[in-house]
Scaffold this motif. Structure first.
Motif, PDB file in Angstrom:
ATOM      1  N   GLU A 147      23.543  15.410  15.195  1.00  0.00           N
ATOM      2  CA  GLU A 147      24.888  14.864  14.961  1.00  0.00           C
ATOM      3  C   GLU A 147      25.568  15.591  13.810  1.00  0.00           C
ATOM      4  OE1 GLU A 147      27.114  10.612  13.919  1.00  0.00           O
ATOM      5  OE2 GLU A 147      24.930  10.686  14.178  1.00  0.00           O
ATOM      6  N   ARG A 187      27.089  18.612  15.279  1.00  0.00           N
ATOM      7  CA  ARG A 187      28.236  18.291  16.131  1.00  0.00           C
ATOM      8  C   ARG A 187      29.481  18.016  15.301  1.00  0.00           C
ATOM      9  NH1 ARG A 187      24.457  15.165  18.838  1.00  0.00           N
ATOM     10  NH2 ARG A 187      25.263  13.237  17.921  1.00  0.00           N
ATOM     11  N   THR A 188      29.321  17.255  14.228  1.00  0.00           N
ATOM     12  CA  THR A 188      30.461  16.911  13.389  1.00  0.00           C
ATOM     13  C   THR A 188      31.071  18.162  12.768  1.00  0.00           C
ATOM     14  OG1 THR A 188      29.501  14.751  12.889  1.00  0.00           O
ATOM     15  CG2 THR A 188      31.195  15.570  11.392  1.00  0.00           C
ATOM     16  N   ARG A 189      30.230  19.031  12.263  1.00  0.00           N
ATOM     17  CA  ARG A 189      30.723  20.254  11.625  1.00  0.00           C
ATOM     18  C   ARG A 189      31.330  21.208  12.658  1.00  0.00           C
ATOM     19  NH1 ARG A 189      26.750  18.287   8.388  1.00  0.00           N
ATOM     20  NH2 ARG A 189      26.960  18.682   6.128  1.00  0.00           N
TER      21      ARG A 189
END
Length: 291
Positions: free
Chosen positions: A209, A212-214
């Protein structure tokens, strides 16, 4: 496969961060449905029609001129890394997959000789996917935890996001993670057709995650010089300076060299690391072959 989604998401994310006040535009009323600039405001600042800018933001960059790209970069207040990334995205959109030159995976003997000649500084050669393709003895010792895995080629981003030891190895883990993703995002802009890169991004997006966020932030960065902190399991803290040098004869490859000022604790720990390396990795180069 094309890069229209990447173009769209990059441009949308860049205009969302700039307010009309920052762009020097007047604001009438408070009922704005977007957090940053509207498309028509970017078009006005760049000196293009709203219809044309909308097409560009939808990823349709066929035939776009450098002067238009420069104008958009100024309107969106892009930094040097973002400016280069915009040009890479446009270039990729106008280049067929077959016409793109793939970076070499094998290291020329001359480059390995350069690495081996650097006996007092950790050094390695990587590609844009952050695969370590060649290393000297001290670099092998510095990145020992990365090599202590079954995955080949050794990949810095995979270690950062999928190996629990990464948070100990990188005292400033968030900064290291941000840098890794920014380098991968930059490489994806240069070549959206690189299947190995796409596979790596897919693996990291599925399993992390934090990645994914970055990745969704579309941040890019020039990574030529700076400082990086390590906590080595054998010798302790190693705050090091680095220089990252492109290899002109080997497009896509980067030589990274770490140093520490003489007389500092980091320099002393580098000497300890050299002694440790001589014991643990006395002769052979590590196995860097692909699986």
């Amino acid at each position: 496969m094309d890069n229209q989604d990447d173009i769209r998401e990059f441009l949308v994310s860049r205009r969302a961060r700039i307010t009309p006040q920052q762009a020097g535009l007047p604001v009438y009323g408070t009922n704005r449905r977007v957090p940053g600039l509207r498309r028509e405001e970017v078009a006005l600042l760049a000196g293009v029609s709203i219809v044309y800018y909308t097409q560009l933001e939808r990823g349709k960059m066929s035939g776009v001129s450098e002067s238009v790209l420069d104008a958009i970069a100024r309107a969106l207040q892009l930094d040097d890394a973002e400016h280069s990334h915009l040009f890479d995205l446009a270039r990729a959109a106008n280049t067929s997959p077959r016409a793109r030159r793939r970076p070499a995976h094998k290291i020329r003997p001359g480059l390995q000789q350069v690495l081996d000649a650097l006996t007092d500084a950790p050094a390695f050669i990587r590609n844009g996917r952050l695969d370590i393709l060649a290393v000297n003895q001290l670099g092998r010792a510095l990145y020992a935890p990365h090599f202590d895995t079954p995955h080949r080629p050794v990949n810095i981003a995979r270690f950062n996001f999928l190996d629990p030891r990464a948070h100990d190895f990188y005292p400033s883990w968030d900064a290291a993670a941000d840098t890794s993703v920014a380098i991968l995002r930059t490489e994806a802009g240069r070549d959206p057709y690189d299947k190995s890169l796409s596979d790596l991004i897919g693996e990291l997006s599925t399993r992390s995650e934090a990645f994914r966020t970055r990745w969704a932030a579309h941040n890019v960065r020039l990574h030529h010089t700076g400082a990086k902190a390590f906590h080595h399991p054998a010798v302790g803290d190693l705050p090091l300076d680095f220089e990252a040098l492109a290899a002109p004869s080997d497009p896509g490859l980067t030589l990274t060299i770490y140093t520490a000022p003489t007389g500092t604790p980091a320099h002393d720990n580098l000497r300890l690391l050299a002694s440790w390396a001589a014991t643990h990795f006395p002769h052979d180069h590590p196995d860097l072959a692909r699986t």
